[in-house]
Design an enzyme around this catalytic site. Structure first.
Site, mmCIF file in Angstrom:
data_model
loop_
_atom_site.group_PDB
_atom_site.id
_atom_site.type_symbol
_atom_site.label_atom_id
_atom_site.label_comp_id
_atom_site.label_asym_id
_atom_site.label_seq_id
_atom_site.Cartn_x
_atom_site.Cartn_y
_atom_site.Cartn_z
ATOM 1 N N GLY A 65 0.783 -1.214 0.092
ATOM 2 C CA GLY A 65 -0.059 0.007 -0.067
ATOM 3 C C GLY A 65 0.861 1.219 -0.064
ATOM 4 O O GLY A 65 0.470 2.194 0.338
ATOM 5 N N CYS A 66 2.181 1.240 -0.467
ATOM 6 C CA CYS A 66 2.858 2.588 -0.359
ATOM 7 C C CYS A 66 3.532 2.546 -1.797
ATOM 8 O O CYS A 66 3.515 1.743 -2.417
ATOM 9 C CB CYS A 66 3.967 2.102 0.705
ATOM 10 S SG CYS A 66 3.582 1.921 2.453
ATOM 11 N N GLN A 67 3.817 3.936 -1.819
ATOM 12 C CA GLN A 67 4.316 4.321 -3.274
ATOM 13 C C GLN A 67 5.869 3.421 -3.478
ATOM 14 O O GLN A 67 6.214 3.224 -4.709
ATOM 15 C CB GLN A 67 4.741 5.462 -3.280
ATOM 16 C CG GLN A 67 3.312 6.592 -3.584
ATOM 17 C CD GLN A 67 3.987 8.023 -3.663
ATOM 18 O OE1 GLN A 67 4.844 8.382 -4.487
ATOM 19 N NE2 GLN A 67 2.960 8.724 -3.433
#
Ligand SMILES: Cc1ncc(COP(=O)(O)O)c(C=O)c1O
Lengths: 155, 408
Positions: A65-67
């Site tokens: 869920g992170c860039q």
């Protein structure tokens, strides 16, 4: 520990407490005059360190869920917990290198008790903002969770 | 220098935020596709509302309530006029694009059955994917995707093949927020109507750059968010054709949306109130009207022309950087440049640019399917507005070069 990453030079810090290591890092960063130098240093750290063994770069170890992706792996070596981690973004990786230097090769209880205020002192606070979406906040949480889990195991 | 009829320096004075510094550098705001900045003229309207006539609308006999109601309804008229909407009650005020889409998607639940098909484009924002997936789950309808090519253009031949008498709904954005592509919505709407399907166009990204004529388009639904067009956050518009709005059930129950209530039976209010349950964002609605006034006053023709020149210039300049690739090179595009530099993560570039006072967005831009299509984790996205300057583009290009030197 058998599959130690080849050039993990931070092992030698094993004799210093987390507090001492953090002070050392703060000292190092105090030599830099501006953000450019700080970032260049971090980028260097990020580039030079193969932080995780390929076999641990699994979806299980991935913070989602992170860039920028972050992988964390932990292993017990005697009574010390050894972390390895990686990221696909170089600046994130640089901060990971700093965090690993501070927290790896320490006793689980010391890791549980440690704080991360030194990141603020070295002028990188924004990267630990929960809204930054770079996985670092979750990484620290994950490191502490590992510490809790291994602490129970030691007990 | 770019040729333009607009006096950009004077326009910039309208935007107080453009004077601020970020990390010791003058702000270069290039994240307009996420949200646009607000001119003093709109801020004044917001302040004036709270200073003089803050009151609930449609319910009070007292003067403040009357004044607030009049101002709110005047804003609705401005929206109607701007989008050339036939009937005033076809203008539903919402909290934004996402709200409008969910209202329609939920409303269609009882109109669809197993085996019906919904067609959606490959370049949608998550807010124009997830509500339809949820609708499919509820009804057993199937989602079909219009594919796109490497340039980031929809493959229209494939679209025509997808359409059949099973198609009940078609959804597409007018402009892609991740790629900047302007989609051929006229063709999309006409073809869908030929097979009897209804069409919703997500205008969130288009409305700041293009003034659509909704009657001429003959579209069934069109949604926008005020915050992307110089207005405040938390307010937007859903246009729906009267016949559809009458058929659709209310989305939320509550005050404002009823005619009569008893515990046995409630009759719903007429349009548009049937879809406007509860106290709306009154101040936001009024400010949305003011934002349209502001943009109309500058002129959408001039805005579009200038932004296009700015984007062309930025494209040329960015492409001088070695290893830089632009995603989204459609023939028709507007105000968005999504790019990556070989060997560098977009997050790293965004971080360095932020240090230089340059605001861009990095990541998947709520359009993960597009990133999967190009097999990339995300992009750096610079998006322009009419208050950006050629000098700011130069700073962006310099900043990207500097980031590249540091990171490679
Ligand atoms: C194409 C598109 N659709 C929908 C949305 C969602 O808009 P909002 O968050 O204002 O509801 C956006 C905003 O990023 C967008 O660009």
């Amino acid at each position: 520990m058998t599959d130690k990453p080849p050039s993990c030079t931070f092992e030698q810090n094993g004799y210093m407490t987390i507090q001492e290591i953090q002070e050392e890092i703060v000292d190092e960063f105090s030599m830099f005059d501006d953000w450019m130098q700080r970032y260049e240093y971090m980028i260097e750290l990020g580039k030079s360190l193969p932080l995780i063994d390929g076999q641990y770069k699994t979806d299980d170890n991935l913070i989602k869920g992170c860039q920028s992706k972050v992988w964390v792996h932990a292993e017990l070596d005697g009574d010390k917990l050894v972390f390895t981690a990686d990221s696909d973004a170089i600046i994130t990786k640089g901060i990971i290198a700093i965090l690993i230097r501070a927290f790896s090769n320490q006793k689980p209880q010391d890791i549980i008790d440690a704080d991360t205020a030194f990141i603020d002192e070295i002028g990188l606070k924004e990267h630990l903002s929960p809204t930054r979406a770079n996985g670092l906040v979750s990484m620290i949480k994950q490191m502490k969770l590992y510490a809790v889990a291994y602490q129970t195991q030691i007990n | 220098m770019l040729q333009t009829a607009l006096d950009i320096q004077t326009i910039r004075k309208d935007f107080p935020i453009l004077n601020r510094e970020v990390n010791g550098q003058p702000l270069v705001y290039l994240d307009n596709a996420a949200t646009s900045q607000t001119p003093q003229q709109v801020i004044d309207v917001i302040v004036d509302y709270y200073h003089r006539y803050n009151a609930n609308i449609h319910r009070g006999v007292h003067t403040l309530s009357q004044e607030a109601t009049d101002a709110y309804e005047l804003a609705r008229q401005k929206i109607q006029k701007h989008f050339n909407i036939g009937k005033i009650h076809e203008v539903i005020l919402t909290s934004g694009t996402t709200h409008g889409i969910n209202l329609v998607a939920t409303g269609f639940t009882s109109f669809l059955k197993k085996g019906d098909e919904i067609v959606v484009s490959a370049m949608e924002h998550h807010s124009n994917i997830v509500p339809w997936q949820m609708l499919c789950e509820r009804t057993g309808a199937v989602l079909k995707v219009i594919p796109m090519n490497q340039e980031g253009e929809l493959i229209m031949e494939e679209y025509h093949v997808l359409l059949s008498n099973k198609t009940k709904l078609v959804f597409c954005n007018h402009v892609s927020n991740a790629l900047g592509t302007i989609n051929p919505i006229e063709e999309i709407i006409d073809a869908a109507h030929k097979v009897g399907a209804a069409v919703l166009i997500d205008g969130a990204q288009a409305a700041a750059h293009i003034k659509p004529d909704l009657q001429a388009l003959d579209v069934d639904f069109y949604t926008v968010s005020a915050h992307k067009m110089c207005g405040p956050t938390g307010v937007g518009m859903l246009y729906g054709k009267e016949e559809w709005l009458n058929k659709l059930p209310p989305y939320q129950g509550g005050g404002e949306m009823i005619a009569e209530v008893s515990f046995e039976k409630t009759t719903y209010a007429d349009l548009p109130h049937k879809f406007e349950a509860g106290t709306p964002n009154i101040c936001g609605g009024i400010a949305f009207g003011a934002a349209l006034d502001y943009m109309e006053n500058i002129g959408f023709g001039a805005i579009a022309q200038y932004e296009d020149e700015l984007m062309q210039y930025a494209t040329q300049q960015l492409l001088t950087i070695e290893g830089l690739r632009i995603y989204g090179t459609a023939k028709h595009k507007t105000s968005v440049i999504s790019f990556n530099i070989e060997g560098i993560h977009p997050y790293d570039i965004g971080t360095i640019l932020d240090k230089l006072g340059i605001a861009v967005r990095t990541g998947h831009h709520c359009a993960q399917p597009i990133m999967d299509f190009y097999k990339i984790p995300g992009t750096v996205r610079a998006s322009f507005s009419f208050y950006n300057t050629q000098e700011e583009v130069d700073k962006l290009v310099e900043g990207v070069k500097r980031a590249q030197r540091m990171l490679l």
